[in-house]
Design a protein around this motif. Structure first.
Motif, mmCIF file in Angstrom:
data_model
loop_
_atom_site.group_PDB
_atom_site.id
_atom_site.type_symbol
_atom_site.label_atom_id
_atom_site.label_comp_id
_atom_site.label_asym_id
_atom_site.label_seq_id
_atom_site.Cartn_x
_atom_site.Cartn_y
_atom_site.Cartn_z
ATOM 1 N N LYS A 149 29.148 2.317 7.246
ATOM 2 C CA LYS A 149 28.341 1.601 8.246
ATOM 3 C C LYS A 149 27.153 0.907 7.595
ATOM 4 O O LYS A 149 26.884 -0.277 7.852
ATOM 5 C CB LYS A 149 27.860 2.568 9.327
ATOM 6 C CG LYS A 149 27.099 1.902 10.459
ATOM 7 C CD LYS A 149 26.709 2.918 11.520
ATOM 8 C CE LYS A 149 25.918 2.261 12.649
ATOM 9 N NZ LYS A 149 25.517 3.258 13.694
ATOM 10 N N GLN A 150 26.435 1.648 6.722
ATOM 11 C CA GLN A 150 25.275 1.067 6.049
ATOM 12 C C GLN A 150 25.683 -0.058 5.109
ATOM 13 O O GLN A 150 24.978 -1.061 4.978
ATOM 14 C CB GLN A 150 24.515 2.140 5.271
ATOM 15 C CG GLN A 150 23.829 3.181 6.140
ATOM 16 C CD GLN A 150 24.696 4.421 6.366
ATOM 17 O OE1 GLN A 150 25.915 4.313 6.587
ATOM 18 N NE2 GLN A 150 24.078 5.580 6.280
ATOM 19 N N TYR A 191 19.246 1.192 -2.976
ATOM 20 C CA TYR A 191 18.204 0.167 -3.068
ATOM 21 C C TYR A 191 18.299 -0.638 -4.359
ATOM 22 O O TYR A 191 18.241 -1.873 -4.340
ATOM 23 C CB TYR A 191 16.836 0.842 -2.955
ATOM 24 C CG TYR A 191 15.698 -0.108 -2.696
ATOM 25 C CD1 TYR A 191 15.550 -0.714 -1.458
ATOM 26 C CD2 TYR A 191 14.762 -0.385 -3.690
ATOM 27 C CE1 TYR A 191 14.490 -1.587 -1.211
ATOM 28 C CE2 TYR A 191 13.704 -1.248 -3.452
ATOM 29 C CZ TYR A 191 13.576 -1.846 -2.209
ATOM 30 O OH TYR A 191 12.531 -2.706 -1.972
ATOM 31 N N THR A 207 21.521 -2.778 -4.515
ATOM 32 C CA THR A 207 21.372 -3.936 -3.621
ATOM 33 C C THR A 207 20.509 -5.010 -4.271
ATOM 34 O O THR A 207 20.856 -6.201 -4.250
ATOM 35 C CB THR A 207 20.743 -3.484 -2.285
ATOM 36 O OG1 THR A 207 21.610 -2.530 -1.661
ATOM 37 C CG2 THR A 207 20.545 -4.667 -1.349
ATOM 38 N N SER A 240 11.506 6.912 7.363
ATOM 39 C CA SER A 240 12.597 6.658 6.412
ATOM 40 C C SER A 240 12.070 6.371 5.005
ATOM 41 O O SER A 240 12.816 6.440 4.031
ATOM 42 C CB SER A 240 13.457 5.477 6.881
ATOM 43 O OG SER A 240 12.737 4.260 6.793
ATOM 44 N N MET A 246 29.180 6.144 3.930
ATOM 45 C CA MET A 246 28.182 5.080 3.858
ATOM 46 C C MET A 246 28.749 3.726 4.307
ATOM 47 O O MET A 246 28.096 2.694 4.125
ATOM 48 C CB MET A 246 27.651 4.954 2.422
ATOM 49 C CG MET A 246 26.954 6.192 1.903
ATOM 50 S SD MET A 246 25.481 6.606 2.863
ATOM 51 C CE MET A 246 24.374 5.291 2.365
ATOM 52 N N LYS A 275 26.470 -3.120 7.111
ATOM 53 C CA LYS A 275 25.219 -3.669 7.643
ATOM 54 C C LYS A 275 24.501 -4.509 6.594
ATOM 55 O O LYS A 275 23.967 -5.583 6.896
ATOM 56 C CB LYS A 275 24.317 -2.534 8.124
ATOM 57 C CG LYS A 275 23.018 -3.011 8.766
ATOM 58 C CD LYS A 275 22.191 -1.827 9.253
ATOM 59 C CE LYS A 275 20.875 -2.306 9.868
ATOM 60 N NZ LYS A 275 20.034 -1.160 10.334
ATOM 61 N N GLN A 276 24.499 -4.021 5.337
ATOM 62 C CA GLN A 276 23.842 -4.770 4.267
ATOM 63 C C GLN A 276 24.552 -6.092 4.011
ATOM 64 O O GLN A 276 23.908 -7.129 3.819
ATOM 65 C CB GLN A 276 23.793 -3.942 2.990
ATOM 66 C CG GLN A 276 23.131 -4.655 1.810
ATOM 67 C CD GLN A 276 21.725 -5.112 2.108
ATOM 68 O OE1 GLN A 276 20.864 -4.318 2.482
ATOM 69 N NE2 GLN A 276 21.480 -6.408 1.964
ATOM 70 N N HIS A 318 31.534 2.288 -2.358
ATOM 71 C CA HIS A 318 30.673 3.099 -1.497
ATOM 72 C C HIS A 318 31.443 4.298 -0.965
ATOM 73 O O HIS A 318 32.677 4.274 -0.853
ATOM 74 C CB HIS A 318 30.135 2.268 -0.326
ATOM 75 C CG HIS A 318 31.213 1.811 0.626
ATOM 76 N ND1 HIS A 318 31.645 2.582 1.682
ATOM 77 C CD2 HIS A 318 31.959 0.673 0.665
ATOM 78 C CE1 HIS A 318 32.601 1.935 2.342
ATOM 79 N NE2 HIS A 318 32.807 0.788 1.735
#
Length: 365
Positions: free
Chosen positions: A42-43, A13, A16, A359, A40, A46-47, A36
């Motif tokens: 995939k995440q 977080y 980012t 989450s 991680m 996605k970001q 990364h």
């Protein structure tokens, strides 16, 4: 000249948010490399896809790279590591285990061993202008009284393994300061954004809102102990903007900064404010802290109330974090820590909206 950045801790977080703020700034950007874990990927992708809808973030300048800070050479492919060392001008090291309830061994592996490997890698960068290490004000552990930005070493002990391993990691980074340009950031307890209230997790002081939510139908709300200790809460946007500013400030090399509230409220004042904003009721009767500690030994109760037992310690330890150096070096930026009560309603509104999202809640052990 344009800068080339390497971030650890993506897609976390804070990493980012720092990257988004970096693109909103005026510093010329050549490239941003985001390290990364393979797990991680995939995440992380996605970001980056999400950023394609943000006109301020130029995703053509972003490159994802797989690695692992706990491995030699950060686990990077040598064919990638060599050109990176020749390009990178700024390294932001944010990767860490932030959980207050984390066991010692995994915390040591990531927070201490990981930082040792990042230090080694950074020392081999040929164009490095700044190494920014993200620590915590709570390397002070169980110290009380005034804690200065120039202080680190102490023998007072620690409230949890997170604090202890971040303390040991910062010790390693301090040894680098004589060799490479380093800036150490020590934030207080980071809460949500002052404008949106957004936060990654309802941890730390959010246990008050979890508690108030669970007890909101009672005619009278309790509070625990005398609540005289001052609790240092800082909003995410202040920490992000200040960090990016100091990372590029010519006078900040070799300095450590407390990004803390210079006028923090007491635990009781914070509890009263959050209770009133959330329920229109002030807590009226005290319960002994010993009772709270004993009760929170019961995992079912911790789970119902959404409280990590370790979070309670931060409402008991009376440390005052002197942030004079941060205020001096941020003076020209118009970046300052706002009063907690000025954005409490925003934090509570976000909590109301997201409190049903699993989450957002920490795991209760």
């Amino acid at each position: 000249m344009s800068n080339t950045y390497l971030f650890t801790g993506f897609p976390g977080y804070l990493a980012t948010a720092l990257i988004e703020d970096l693109f909103r700034g005026r510093k010329p950007i050549e490239k941003v490399y985001l390290l990364h874990l393979p797990s991680m990927e995939k995440q992380a992708k996605k970001q980056v896809e999400t950023w394609k809808e943000d006109q301020e973030v130029n995703t053509e300048k972003i490159e994802l790279i797989q690695g692992d800070i706990t491995q030699e050479g950060l686990g990077l492919n040598p064919s990638k590591a060599t050109p990176l060392r020749k390009e990178v001008t700024h390294v932001f090291h944010l990767a860490a285990l932030y959980d207050l309830a984390v066991p010692l061994l995994p915390a040591w592996k990531i927070n201490v061993q990981g930082t040792r490997e990042v230090n080694r890698w950074v020392s081999q960068c040929l164009k490095l202008e700044r190494y920014i290490y993200f620590s915590t004000a709570y390397v002070s552990g169980k110290r009380e009284g005034t804690v200065y930005e120039t202080e680190l070493i102490h023998g007072k002990g620690f409230k949890n393994h997170y604090e202890y391993t971040k303390y040991e990691a910062e010790n390693l980074v301090h040894r680098m300061c004589q060799k490479i340009p380093t800036t150490i950031i020590r934030p207080g307890i980071v809460v949500g954004h002052t404008k949106s209230g957004a936060t990654a997790k309802f941890d730390g002081p959010y246990f008050i809102l979890n508690l108030v939510d669970a007890l909101r139908n009672l005619p009278v709300l309790p509070y625990f102990g005398k609540g005289k200790a001052r609790v240092n809460l800082v909003p995410q946007d202040y920490v992000i903007e200040a960090t990016n500013y100091l990372a590029h400030h010519s006078e900040s090399s070799g300095n450590t900064y407390h990004l803390t509230d210079p006028n923090p409220y007491t635990a009781k004042e914070i509890y009263e404010q959050l209770s009133y904003v959330y329920t229109d009721k002030y807590p009226h009767f005290p319960l002994p802290l010993g009772l709270a500690n004993q009760s929170l030994k019961l995992r079912p109760l911790r789970k119902v109330l959404g409280i990590q037992r370790e979070a309670l310690d931060y409402f008991l330890c009376s440390a005052n974090y002197d942030n004079r150096q941060a205020e001096v070096d941020l003076a020209a930026s118009n970046i300052f820590c706002p009063d907690f009560f000025s954005y409490t309603e925003t934090l509570v509104d976000y909590y109301r909206e997201k409190r049903g999202d699993p989450s957002k809640h920490v795991s209760i052990l």
